[in-house]
Structures are given as C-alpha cells and as structure tokens.
Design an enzyme around this catalytic site. Structure first.
Site, PDB file in Angstrom:
ATOM      1  N   CYS A  56       0.828  -1.217  -0.015  1.00  0.00           N
ATOM      2  CA  CYS A  56       0.091   0.126   0.412  1.00  0.00           C
ATOM      3  C   CYS A  56       1.676   1.445  -0.305  1.00  0.00           C
ATOM      4  O   CYS A  56       2.213   1.169   0.332  1.00  0.00           O
ATOM      5  CB  CYS A  56      -1.194   0.252   0.527  1.00  0.00           C
ATOM      6  SG  CYS A  56       0.192   0.027   2.979  1.00  0.00           S
TER       7      CYS A  56
ATOM      8  N   CYS B 264       2.046   2.247   2.978  1.00  0.00           N
ATOM      9  CA  CYS B 264       3.168   0.779   3.099  1.00  0.00           C
ATOM     10  C   CYS B 264       4.850   1.380   2.818  1.00  0.00           C
ATOM     11  O   CYS B 264       5.920   1.477   3.632  1.00  0.00           O
ATOM     12  CB  CYS B 264       2.853  -0.451   3.394  1.00  0.00           C
ATOM     13  SG  CYS B 264       1.575  -1.005   4.008  1.00  0.00           S
TER      14      CYS B 264
ATOM     15  N   ASP C 172       5.757  18.326 -37.202  1.00  0.00           N
ATOM     16  CA  ASP C 172       6.721  18.874 -38.787  1.00  0.00           C
ATOM     17  C   ASP C 172       6.641  17.769 -39.365  1.00  0.00           C
ATOM     18  O   ASP C 172       5.735  16.593 -39.011  1.00  0.00           O
ATOM     19  CB  ASP C 172       8.395  17.838 -37.645  1.00  0.00           C
ATOM     20  CG  ASP C 172       8.562  17.824 -38.484  1.00  0.00           C
ATOM     21  OD1 ASP C 172       9.731  19.500 -39.989  1.00  0.00           O
ATOM     22  OD2 ASP C 172       9.847  16.849 -39.075  1.00  0.00           O
TER      23      ASP C 172
END
Length: 702
Positions: free
Chosen positions: A16, A19, A396
């Site tokens: 998590c 964590c 371009d």
C-alpha cells in the site's frame, strides 16, 4: 550526477501507499543514508548510502517486504494470495469473528465467551495495525491505521466488541484489495521485463556458446533461429527474415529485416535465420530503457495525485476534529454519551483515506503500463494528464507526416517508349550519382525488379543534370530548363511538369539521343496513414492542427492540401519552430509538438507535451520527448489521446467515488443511522469501486 554509492533494488510485497511511505521513513532513519526514494508504482527502491539487503528487509519487515538488487539475476517469487501471512491472519480473524457472532446471537453480545472470541479476533487480525497505530499516536502522526486504532479501542471501551471485530476484518480485506490492485497495475511492467530472453547463443572467436545476456558484449555475433526471440539490440550481418516488433513498437505487422537493418531485444524472429552483431549491452537495450523510463514515469506524481496528497494533509485532521465534535457536542445538549461516542468512532472509520490515497496512482500506473505495451512511452503522470487536455497539435513535416525520404511518385513516357524502358535507362545512369533524387530512382527500379545496364561516358552537369551512354543510346536526365536548351519540349509536357512542380515535387525530364523520352517526379511522399490520423484527431475534437516545416512553401502547401490541413508554416528554422509553438500556446493553451526528437528538440521542449516519433531507434527521441511513439508512425497518436482522456475521467471519477461515499455515510450521522459496519463498508466499497474503475484502463486498445 549519479552518486557512486547509489544502489537500486526491486521490491516484492509492497502492498500500500502508506506502507511505501513508512518503509521510506524507516530506511531514512538508518545511519549514513543520505537519500531514499521508494517508487510505489514500479515497486522499486533507490538508496544513496551504504546498506545491505538484510537491513532493508528488516526496515520493511512490518509489511513482509522482500528486496533484490536491480542487477541481480535472482527473481523474487510472488507469494500467492492464499499463502500471504496477512491474508492467513485475516482468515483466522474471520473464523474467530464468526464463532463469536454465533455465540452472541444465541446468548447476547455481552456474553463473556462471545467477548473472548471477538477480542481474540481483534487481537490477531489487528495486531500489526494496532502496533503501528499506537506508535503513530505517540508521535501525533495521524494516518488511517491511527484512526482505525482509536476507533476499535473506543468500540471495545463502550462494549461494541462485535462491531470492532467486524471493522478489523473488513479493514484487512480493504488492505488486501489495495495490494491486489497495485499488483495488477504493475503486471504491465513485469510483462515488459519478461519480453527479452535471459540467455542467447552467440559466436565469439569462431566458437559457438550459450551465454547469459549480462555476459554478452558489444561486437559478439548473435545467432537467431526462426521462431526465437532476439536477445540483444544489434545490426543484421547476414540473413533475411520478418521480425515481429509489436512488443517494442506496437506495430501489428511484422517488419522485413535484412543486412544492415537494426533489430531490438525482445522482438520475435519469424521466418529466416539471422546473424546479428550486438551493438548495445543488456542494460542499454531499447527494452531496458523503456522499462527504466516507464518505472521512472510512475514515480513522478501527476497534478491530480499532488492535489490528493495535499488534500489528505487537511482531510485527516479535519475528520478527527469532526469525530470529536460528534462525540462531545450532541450529548452535552441531549445526553446519551454512549450513542454519540459510538457515532464519533464511526466517523473516524469513515474518514480512513484508503480509497482516496489509491484513487490516482492505480489509474496512472495502469494507463502508463497499458501504453507501454502498445508501443507508446509516456514519461510521467503529468504528461498523461496533459495529453488528455490538448487543444492543438503541431506537426513537423519531414519524417512525421511524410516518409522522410524522396521516392518516385509519377512517371510519364513519350509516345514511342514504355515506362520500364525509361526507368531502366535512367536508373542505369543515376546509379553513378550520389544525389538523393538519384538514389530514389535507383531504389524504385530495384523494387520493380528492373535490371540496370552498363553505362559509358558518365557526366554530371552541375545545377542541370547528368548524362551517359546506355546500350548505345545517349541518355540525359535533368531540369526542364536544361532539356529546353537541347531540344524542343511540347506545351503539353511543359504544362504537366509545371503542375507536378506546383504539388511540391522535383521533376526530371529524360532525353534519349537529344529527343524527349519522358519525365518523372520525385517527392517526399506522405505516409499512407497520415490522412486517416489527421481525420481521427479531428473527430476526437482537437481544435487546431498545424504543420511546421523548414521546407519550401510550395511543397509544404501541397502536402498540407493533401492532408486537409488549413494552417501551414513553411521555411522555418529550428528557433522559428520554437517561437511558433510558443505562439500556439498563447492562442490555444495546451499544445503538443510531434517531431523526430532531433532538429525539433527546441520545439518539443517548448510544447505542453513533446511527442517524438520512432523512439525505438532513436536515443535522442527517448530522452527529449515527454511521449515517445516507439514505431516510426503516427498510428498510435489518437489511441494515446483517447487513453489519456479516459485516464483523466477515471481519476476524477475515483476521487468523486472516494469522497462521495464518505460524504453520504457522514450524512447518516444526522438521523443517527451511522454504524461502524456502514462506516467500514463505505470505506471498503469506495476502495473496491476505485480499483475496479481503474482496471478499465487495461481494456483500452488501439
């Protein structure tokens, strides 16, 4: 500058976001560590300072984090869901909860045996959470575990043992959901890492051997049989085959490879045997760079994620204040302290920011991983979000909308000759010239399987053309003006030549024995996919598209007309392209620039999003651009915009789900209907919605 004592590691069991933050703080607290960065999305760790794997795993022991050096060949085995320690404990906690519930229904919730089983369920299932929560509380650090710890201890004090046990169990389920979602999101990176084989057969000093890719050096000859994956980037020495480059470039069709062509690690050799000279070490291959850049991209926080992090700073303290007010204010006026303390505890549970914390990263990681599998490299959450908000795109011309090299587009033969005769003799003469237009004619003859003849007396007339003798015929190829100096050219031919020139094509007139024999046109042809891409982008609602080119205005206007582009700016130097992009930003807000990553670098940098084409073969494109289309084609551009828009929408939905469900649950305080059960279901429901919603990004294809 990269520090000499910097180390990088891969992580497993990082479940998590909280964590990850705690793991980072634990490492930072160790002596001699000057810098730590835990990349939660990519499950990677970077540490500056002397440290061992054992010390790192000790710092991550609270979450069972496993650590492996990035350079190590050892693969971390992913622990199956049912074998993970926290999930076994959760299941045991659930069994004890069920036993306690059965006893409480047969007697009462206050039954000592029922309380014993509920307390056991809370103690076993919530031990890790309580330990973290109490330590956080002692430091006045309030995260979701702190809130849960206060709520469950409070529930036990007022005798709500069953509800406390249910909350512990459901919180564990919610944590498991978050871990599962991030594992799924990270799978795209793991699939990329598994693309290239770990070993290959090579020839070194006339000896054939099988080596791990780490031991293969530049200059070794790679032996690739049909049906095998190519293990290293290199250049084809011998052989002819078609190679499936989809894992790198996202191209759906195999690409023909022959002597001198570039091949990439992780691509599949389909037909013939190839011998490949290795040109890059394993850590420098295109696939290695893609993996590195994707992982770095996932570490970079998107604007919405920064908003969530900033919001969470004020959100959690606000929830604690609201919970305190709910528990204290009403009973001062209407009594019933137990009922309102219970409501306050429920507010704490509702306030857990699980779903909010995971709402953005899981969507960002999933989208960037999906894009990488499709051959699009998005180098950060910020660029993903900006792609979804684009109003204007500047292209371009050369090599982007066009193929980037001249080719024969038109052939016209005189009344007494065939096209093949004209091309055969012209190609024979032009094979002695180094001019780009000459190479285009020779290449066209080769594709048409037209065999050249020997020539005599080759002569180049500067600024006019070339001539030589072919099979006894004097052949001259040059400009219309030069041809008119030699012979009379009919008005019909002159009119046709001028029409081709107005289309931006270079036209050469052919004379056989000083008489008109035909003429041919050469141009940098537009890509077959370009008109369709422009149409798709227009359908997607891109307000403005412009072509920026250094080419001649007539050529640029002709190309723009074929592509149905109304805004074209020609004759631009690189610095002028830069100013053009800045002007577009002032007019339209968010602007993307699409180029080749080389001479377009200033304009790419100035755009809101710089998009480079052909990233698979160009290191400069990978480094310069915010987004790299790995194939040398615009085909993936509409897909990338669609994915970005979908990700933006899903992130917004996730934040609304996460906050909306909590607001609804908090409103239940007014009639006094909020319970701990409803509170944890609101939190878990929001997490589940956020995870499932983010997973939808995996399904978006080209």
């Amino acid at each position: 500058m990269k520090e000499s004592n910097q180390q990088e590691f891969r992580l497993e069991n990082l479940t998590c976001a909280n964590c990850a933050m705690k793991f980072e703080k634990n490492i930072q607290a160790l002596p001699k560590i000057s810098e730590v960065n835990v990349n939660f999305g990519a499950s990677k760790l970077r540490v500056v300072g002397p440290i061992t794997v054992e010390e790192l795993e000790k710092a991550g022991a609270f979450d069972g984090i496993k650590v492996v050096p990035l350079t190590s060949n050892r693969i971390i085995e992913n622990t199956p869901f049912y074998k993970r320690k926290e999930n076994i404990i959760t299941f045991l906690s659930f069994i004890l909860l069920v036993v306690g519930t059965i006893i409480s229904f047969q007697t009462s919730e206050a039954d000592p045996y029922a309380i014993f089983f509920f307390a056991l369920s809370i103690g076993i299932g919530g031990y890790e959470m309580f330990w973290s929560g109490l330590k956080n509380l002692s430091r006045f650090y309030f995260d979701m575990k702190t809130l849960m710890t206060i709520a469950i201890i409070g529930a036990a004090i007022i005798g709500e043992w069953r509800e406390g046990a249910v909350v512990v169990f459901l919180f564990a389920v919610s944590e498991a959901l978050e871990a599962y979602s991030m594992t799924k999101a990270r799978q795209s990176i793991r699939q990329l890492m598994d693309i290239a084989p770990a070993s290959a057969f090579i020839r070194r000093n006339d000896e054939i051997m099988e080596l791990a890719t780490e031991d293969i050096v530049i200059g070794d000859t790679l032996l690739v049989k049909p049906g095998q994956k190519i293990a290293m980037d290199g250049e084809v020495l011998t052989g002819y085959s078609s190679v499936n480059q989809a894992p790198i470039t996202g191209e759906s069709m195999p690409v023909v490879k022959m002597q001198g062509d570039e091949v990439f690690a992780g691509t599949l050799n389909e037909e013939g045997a190839l011998e490949v000279r290795v040109t890059k070490r394993v850590e420098d291959t295109t696939i290695a760079k893609i993996i590195h850049l994707v992982e770095e991209a996932q570490a970079e926080k998107a604007p919405s994620q920064k908003f969530v992090d900033q919001f969470a700073k004020y959100y959690t303290p606000s929830i604690i204040i609201i919970a305190l007010l709910v528990a204290v204010i009403p009973p001062l006026f209407i009594g019933d302290w137990q009922a309102w303390i219970y409501q306050g505890l429920a507010v704490l549970v509702v306030g857990c920011p699980c779903a909010l914390v995971v709402s953005t990263p899981v969507a960002i990681v999933t989208a960037i991983g999906n894009a990488a599998k499709q051959g699009v490299l998005i180098k950060g959450g910020i660029h993903l979000e900006e792609m979804g908000r684009l109003q204007s795109i500047a292209f371009d011309k050369t090599g982007t909308l066009t193929k980037g090299f001249p080719e024969v587009t038109d052939i016209s033969a005189g009344a007494t000759f065939t096209e093949n005769e004209v091309i055969q003799k012209v190609a024979s003469v032009e094979s002695y010239s180094g001019h780009p237009l000459a190479r285009a004619i020779v290449a066209y003859a080769s594709v048409q399987n037209i065999v050249q003849s020997p020539i005599e007396n080759f002569n180049s007339v500067t600024g006019k053309g070339v001539n030589a003798s072919v099979d006894g015929i004097e052949v001259a190829i040059g400009s219309l003006k030069w041809a008119e100096e030699i012979t009379t050219i009919s008005d019909d031919v002159k009119e046709n030549v001028e029409m081709l020139q107005q289309q931006g094509k270079s036209v050469m007139v052919v004379l056989f024995n000083h008489q008109y024999a035909g003429h041919l046109a050469v141009a940098d042809a537009i890509r077959e996919t370009s008109p369709m891409i422009i149409k798709k982008l227009r359908e997607l609602g891109i307000k403005h598209m412009v072509m920026l080119t250094g080419d001649h205005p007539i050529t640029a206007a002709a190309i723009a007309q074929m592509l149905n582009l109304t805004d074209v700016r020609a004759g631009l130097m690189p610095d002028e392209k830069l100013h053009a992009v800045k002007k577009l930003r002032s007019e339209f807000g968010r602007v993307a620039m699409v180029g080749d990553g080389m001479n377009d670098a200033p304009a790419l940098a100035a755009a809101t999003v710089g998009i480079a084409m052909g990233g698979a073969g160009t290191d400069a494109a990978l480094e310069t651009a915010d987004v790299a289309l790995m194939a040398d084609d615009l085909e993936k551009l509409p897909y990338t915009i669609q994915l970005s828009r979908k990700a933006l929408r899903i992130i917004k939905e996730n934040i609304m789900f996460a906050l909306g469900l909590k607001i609804v649950a908090l409103l239940l305080i007014i009639p006094g209907w909020l319970t701990l059960w409803i509170a944890i279901f609101a939190d878990m429901g929001a997490t589940l919605l956020v995870v499932l919603n983010s997973m939808r990004l995996m399904r978006i294809q080209k």
